[in-house]
Design an enzyme around this catalytic site. Structure first.
Site, mmCIF file in Angstrom:
data_model
loop_
_atom_site.group_PDB
_atom_site.id
_atom_site.type_symbol
_atom_site.label_atom_id
_atom_site.label_comp_id
_atom_site.label_asym_id
_atom_site.label_seq_id
_atom_site.Cartn_x
_atom_site.Cartn_y
_atom_site.Cartn_z
ATOM 1 N N TYR A 151 -12.531 -36.602 42.167
ATOM 2 C CA TYR A 151 -12.659 -35.179 41.851
ATOM 3 C C TYR A 151 -11.665 -34.763 40.771
ATOM 4 C CZ TYR A 151 -12.552 -30.113 42.186
ATOM 5 O OH TYR A 151 -12.579 -28.769 41.882
ATOM 6 N N ARG A 158 -14.267 -32.647 32.718
ATOM 7 C CA ARG A 158 -14.927 -31.354 32.489
ATOM 8 C C ARG A 158 -14.157 -30.528 31.473
ATOM 9 N NH1 ARG A 158 -15.767 -27.447 37.587
ATOM 10 N NH2 ARG A 158 -13.557 -27.958 37.827
ATOM 11 N N ARG A 223 -14.212 -17.267 41.730
ATOM 12 C CA ARG A 223 -14.606 -17.341 43.138
ATOM 13 C C ARG A 223 -16.026 -16.807 43.374
ATOM 14 N NH1 ARG A 223 -11.178 -20.961 45.458
ATOM 15 N NH2 ARG A 223 -9.018 -20.486 44.861
ATOM 16 N N GLU A 323 -17.945 -26.303 53.684
ATOM 17 C CA GLU A 323 -17.875 -25.365 52.554
ATOM 18 C C GLU A 323 -19.204 -24.618 52.480
ATOM 19 O OE1 GLU A 323 -15.901 -26.537 48.866
ATOM 20 O OE2 GLU A 323 -17.729 -26.018 47.769
#
Length: 330
Positions: A151, A158, A223, A323
């Site tokens: 990750y 990215r 968020r 999640e």
């Protein structure tokens, strides 16, 4: 950042947010419906199609058979391919997806760099340049230690691929690990001709301000995102994080309750009414298959009638067991 306010007022004249639904239907019939911008299937049992609007997500559903997810817009939809990017557009909205085999890109970081550079280049050619929401599905997301964790390597790649593309603000986003035998990186996005408004959670440190312990490159996402017409909130992947720290390690129910508290904080901050309803589709990613029945039972009690798609997926922090992301429509 949106501050706490009265309820959102829908903005007339701006394009209505795509309608997002989960349906038990045939793929061919789904693609033939009016205004279909994208259709998603889940896991190895999902059908195949070469339609650019179709994506088989590399996550298995705990529901069998799994429904399809449909995005529908007001207006005619066109679609096509641009190098490695598949896309569709209509009603001022754009869906774009890229899938890369890490083995052909030098690993996780290389695949993320190539994918985001390609998406940045593609978006520069479009009128729908406001990226509002992104999903990232990464194989074996927690494998590796410290900065070598997959990750963290994804986050490095990215950022390198994006450059300054999100200099004016990050979109809402999800990053979840899948268990597909091939390490394919899947990234898809929703963009618009009009800008949305990013929302932060007052209970949490903004992701791009995380301290060094979470990697060389902080995650880049908001968020949540209020859609341009202020008729919906797109909610990023949300877990049991308070401040910047994971909470309730090893306690599934406490983590799920903390996650739901974070979701309510986002609704409040965005000016949305409290709670989720039958038009608020959610995805719930569960790390351990043995936890899925308990998660389903808790959510049926806490969120009665809310459409929930229960998925086998790994959260980007190995100590987190569940999640949630999804939509809340005004």
């Amino acid at each position: 950042m949106v501050q706490a306010s009265e309820h959102l007022q829908v903005e007339p004249g701006l394009p209505r947010t795509p309608r997002v639904t989960y349906r038990m239907t045939d793929l061919k019939a789904a693609l033939a419906e009016p205004g279909v911008l994208a259709v998603f299937g889940f896991g190895a049992g999902a059908p195949g199609s070469d339609d650019p609007r179709w994506l088989r997500v590399a996550l298995e559903s705990f529901d069998a058979p799994a429904p399809l997810e449909l995005w529908q817009v007001d207006g005619e939809v066109t679609c096509g391919r641009d190098d490695v990017v598949r896309w569709s557009s209509g009603g001022s909205w754009l869906f774009a997806v890229i899938e890369l085999d890490e083995r052909e890109c030098g690993g996780t970081e290389g695949a993320a760099r190539k994918a985001y550079a390609a998406l940045r280049q593609f978006m520069s050619t479009r009128g729908e340049r406001n990226v509002l929401r992104i999903w990232n599905y990464i194989g074996d997301i927690n494998e590796g230690d410290n900065d070598a964790e997959r990750y963290k390597q994804f986050c490095d790649g990215r950022a390198a691929g994006l450059g300054d593309f999100f200099a004016e603000g990050f979109p809402a986003a999800t990053a979840i690990g899948h268990h597909h035998h091939s390490r394919v990186l899947q990234i898809y996005l929703l963009a618009s001709t009009d800008a949305g408004t990013a929302v932060e959670n007052p209970r949490q440190v903004s992701a791009w301000r995380y301290p060094r312990q979470y990697g060389r490159t902080s995650p880049g996402f908001a968020r949540a995102m209020v859609m341009p017409a202020q008729d919906a909130l797109a909610i990023s992947g949300t877990a049991a994080v308070v401040g910047h720290a994971s909470t309730h390690e090893g306690d599934l129910e406490a983590q799920l309750n903390e996650t739901l508290t974070n979701l309510e904080a986002l609704l409040t901050t965005a000016g949305m009414p409290a709670g989720f309803d039958t038009h608020s589709p959610l995805k719930v990613y569960v790390r351990l298959p043995t936890d899925a029945p308990r998660v389903r039972d808790i959510l049926q009690r806490r969120l009665p009638g809310v459409p929930v798609l229960l998925m086998h997926g790994d959260v980007c922090r190995s100590e987190l067991l569940v999640e949630i992301d999804g939509w809340c429509f005004a």
